[in-house]
Scaffold this active site. Structure first.
Site, PDB file in Angstrom:
ATOM      1  N   TYR A  55       1.090  33.436  17.564  1.00 41.95           N
ATOM      2  CA  TYR A  55       1.583  33.262  16.470  1.00 41.95           C
ATOM      3  C   TYR A  55       2.571  34.345  15.947  1.00 41.95           C
ATOM      4  O   TYR A  55       3.152  34.369  14.899  1.00 41.95           O
ATOM      5  CB  TYR A  55       0.490  33.180  15.202  1.00 41.95           C
ATOM      6  CG  TYR A  55      -0.336  31.827  15.125  1.00 41.95           C
ATOM      7  CD1 TYR A  55      -0.399  31.092  16.267  1.00 41.95           C
ATOM      8  CD2 TYR A  55      -0.734  31.492  14.061  1.00 41.95           C
ATOM      9  CE1 TYR A  55      -1.107  29.868  16.187  1.00 41.95           C
ATOM     10  CE2 TYR A  55      -1.562  30.072  13.946  1.00 41.95           C
ATOM     11  CZ  TYR A  55      -1.370  29.426  15.336  1.00 41.95           C
ATOM     12  OH  TYR A  55      -2.228  28.258  15.159  1.00 41.95           O
ATOM     13  N   LYS A  61     -11.105  32.709  25.344  1.00 45.11           N
ATOM     14  CA  LYS A  61     -10.515  31.705  26.573  1.00 45.11           C
ATOM     15  C   LYS A  61     -10.447  32.701  27.729  1.00 45.11           C
ATOM     16  O   LYS A  61      -9.367  32.892  28.647  1.00 45.11           O
ATOM     17  CB  LYS A  61      -9.497  30.827  26.377  1.00 45.11           C
ATOM     18  CG  LYS A  61      -9.367  29.721  27.371  1.00 45.11           C
ATOM     19  CD  LYS A  61     -10.295  28.679  27.219  1.00 45.11           C
ATOM     20  CE  LYS A  61     -10.040  27.709  28.365  1.00 45.11           C
ATOM     21  NZ  LYS A  61     -11.083  26.812  28.466  1.00 45.11           N
ATOM     22  N   ASP A 115     -13.667  26.544  23.812  1.00 43.19           N
ATOM     23  CA  ASP A 115     -13.686  25.150  23.891  1.00 43.19           C
ATOM     24  C   ASP A 115     -15.531  24.897  23.752  1.00 43.19           C
ATOM     25  O   ASP A 115     -15.784  24.117  22.981  1.00 43.19           O
ATOM     26  CB  ASP A 115     -13.484  24.578  25.123  1.00 43.19           C
ATOM     27  CG  ASP A 115     -13.559  25.362  26.360  1.00 43.19           C
ATOM     28  OD1 ASP A 115     -13.534  26.720  26.455  1.00 43.19           O
ATOM     29  OD2 ASP A 115     -13.055  24.723  27.430  1.00 43.19           O
ATOM     30  N   ASP A 155      -7.430  29.604  14.111  1.00 43.21           N
ATOM     31  CA  ASP A 155      -6.577  28.720  12.970  1.00 43.21           C
ATOM     32  C   ASP A 155      -7.313  27.277  13.520  1.00 43.21           C
ATOM     33  O   ASP A 155      -7.549  26.554  12.328  1.00 43.21           O
ATOM     34  CB  ASP A 155      -5.477  28.651  13.611  1.00 43.21           C
ATOM     35  CG  ASP A 155      -4.343  28.083  12.433  1.00 43.21           C
ATOM     36  OD1 ASP A 155      -4.987  27.864  11.339  1.00 43.21           O
ATOM     37  OD2 ASP A 155      -3.022  27.638  12.569  1.00 43.21           O
TER      38      ASP A 155
END
Ligand code: NAP
Length: 479
Positions: free
Chosen positions: A128, A175, A208, A232
């Site tokens: 971002y 991740k 995930d 987000d």
């Protein structure tokens, strides 16, 4: 009674309706707040200011350090940056706090599960940051920069928030299994810092799986700390669990400035209709009251919201449907009427002040010896892997450099692995210095000079070893 001055940005679309609802309810509690109204967003863009945030607004925030803000539209086009992101970054509000909890009478498949967790999202780094480059007309690149200092700040906020709200667990969602350096930096920092908070359970979870577990057993989470983009996405998922964006508040906290705003945007199709649900902004303003130390007023409003929803006399369109809906103002009046009442639905938390971590503003320099052992040179070419590889090997002959391999979209294509792959016109060519000697800038310049006689190179990355640690990854298929 302490007087607070708060910068008040009504915002675009439904912004004026929802922020004024919150302001009216706060004023009704008798808390002493002077609201300093300022502009940002679409009106400012229309005046031709590409940042969407004028100097007067910036000065007001610098003075007051606390902001209650409505949603700001982001113009779709080129040139203008999001005024929301500008505000967050300008004041280094690095922690985005998004509580997700169940409310009475709000239809959702999870009713009765007692969902109550907080997402602590890093707010200024990651993808971002918006650092993007077109490498070729057909290949786009976004840089994901994650810093150790940024990780330390957000992890400390997560643990401090857990302490201030009497929470027991913090999950760190990353991740790191794929992005070992960037996402891995958050995981490592979390594991290090968690040792300083022995009373809080600390768990790492792959992001995930975190999404999966949030849908399966959302009530098992307490605090989730995560990087910007993951946060987000997970927080929107979270708001879906508890009845929608109308109930999703947020705070952007930094060490100097705090900006309180709902998760939702300006919902332009509802602007001016007096039908929108203002709860998310009202809940954001409760976070603001607690930040200001006004715990009693915050608890009073929280109880009044719960009573209003529980009694169901005036509910907005998103909750009850168009036919029976109360207007935004009627809902707001009902909350004001219920100030002082106590709900039977929810046991109030014992909030205490959140201690923001004090971390030096000085640039952080993590010391380690470093040695450049090669470069990845990204070359734009319509050639194929075989021809390009052979020709580059010829070009570097005579230099103390070898072409180790070429990859395309992260997969090794030269020397061939024998699989057939889709390729594009951007080739990452890995040159290593022979015998792992230092690849000096002079040597790199000689290489570039030679390569550029035959090819267009787009950018390069140095392959560095920091101390014992190899600071670059292998391509898929590279040995
Ligand atoms: P949005 O404004 O959040 O609206 C999407 C949908 O969410 C609405 O159509 C509505 O759903 C529901 N919704 C939003 N707020 C609600 C509320 N208070 N009560 C009940 N339902 C609510 O998202 P968007 O349409 O993608 O974005 C519109 C503009 O806002 C864009 O310019 C975007 O850049 C900006 N934005 C700003 C912020 C910010 O200022 N922090 C955040 C996000 C987006 P239904 O249609 O199902 O009724």
């Amino acid at each position: 009674m302490t007087k607070h001055v708060v910068t008040f940005i009504p915002g675009d679309g439904i912004g004026t309706e929802v922020t004024n609802a919150a302001r009216k309810i706060i004023d009704a509690t008798g808390v002493n707040i002077e609201w300093e109204e300022c502009l940002a967003g679409s009106v400012v863009f229309k005046q031709g200011l590409a940042t969407g945030v004028p100097e007067e607004t910036i000065n007001s925030i610098k003075r007051n350090r606390v902001v209650l803000k409505g949603p700001l539209e982001t113009p779709v086009g080129f040139g203008e940056k999001s005024a929301n992101v500008t505000l967050r970054k300008l004041f280094e509000t690095y922690a985005n706090i998004r509580p997700i909890r169940e409310f009475p009478n709000i239809p959702s498949p999870y009713q009765g599960r007692e969902i109550d967790f907080v997402i602590v999202r890093e707010n200024v780094e990651d993808l971002y940051a918006g650092i993007e480059y077109m490498q070729t007309p057909g290949v786009a690149q976004t840089l994901k920069l994650i810093t150790r200092k940024g990780c330390e700040k957000i992890v400390r906020v997560a643990f401090e928030l857990a302490l201030s709200e009497g929470r027991k667990k913090v999950h760190c969602a990353t991740k790191a299994n794929i992005m070992k350096f960037s996402e891995g930096m958050l995981k490592q920092t979390f594991e290090d810092i968690s040792k300083e908070y022995p009373t809080i359970e600390a768990h790492h979870i792959i992001v995930d799986n975190c999404a999966h577990q949030l849908v399966k057993t959302p009530e098992s989470f307490d605090v989730i700390v995560t990087t910007n983009m993951n946060g987000d996405i997970l927080s929107d998922l979270g708001s879906g669990l508890i009845g929608g964006l109308g109930f999703a508040p947020g705070a952007n906290l930094g060490n100097d400035v705090a900006i309180f705003e709902a998760v939702h945007g300006s919902a332009p199709k509802y602007a001016g209709q007096n039908t929108i649900n203002p709860t998310a902004v009202i809940l954001s303003s409760l976070m603001m009251l607690r930040y200001l130390g006004e715990f009693e007023a915050a608890n009073t409003i929280e109880q009044a919201i719960l009573v209003t929803l529980q009694e169901g006399q005036a509910l907005t369109r998103d909750v009850i449907g168009k036919q029976d809906a109360a207007s935004t103002t009627a809902y707001c009046e009902e909350i004001i009427k219920n100030l002082g009442k106590k709900s039977t639905f929810w046991k109030a938390r014992n909030y205490t002040p959140l201690k923001m971590p004090v971390i030096s503003r000085a640039p952080e320099i993590v010391k380690a010896s470093s040695k450049v052992v090669g470069i990845d040179l990204f070359i734009q070419s319509n050639s194929n892997a075989e021809d390009l590889g052979k020709s580059l090997e010829e070009i570097v002959s005579g230099l103390p450099i070898m072409l180790k391999m070429i990859s395309n979209r992260g997969v090794k294509v030269y020397p061939s692995t024998g699989t057939s792959l889709d390729v594009v016109d951007l080739w990452s060519c890995r040159f290593m210095s022979e015998k792992q000697v230092d690849m000096t800038d002079q040597l790199i310049c000689r290489l570039l000079e030679k390569v550029s006689l035959s090819y267009t190179w787009m950018h390069l990355e140095k392959l560095t070893i920091f101390g014992e640690r190899i600071g670059f990854t292998k391509a898929q298929g590279e040995d």
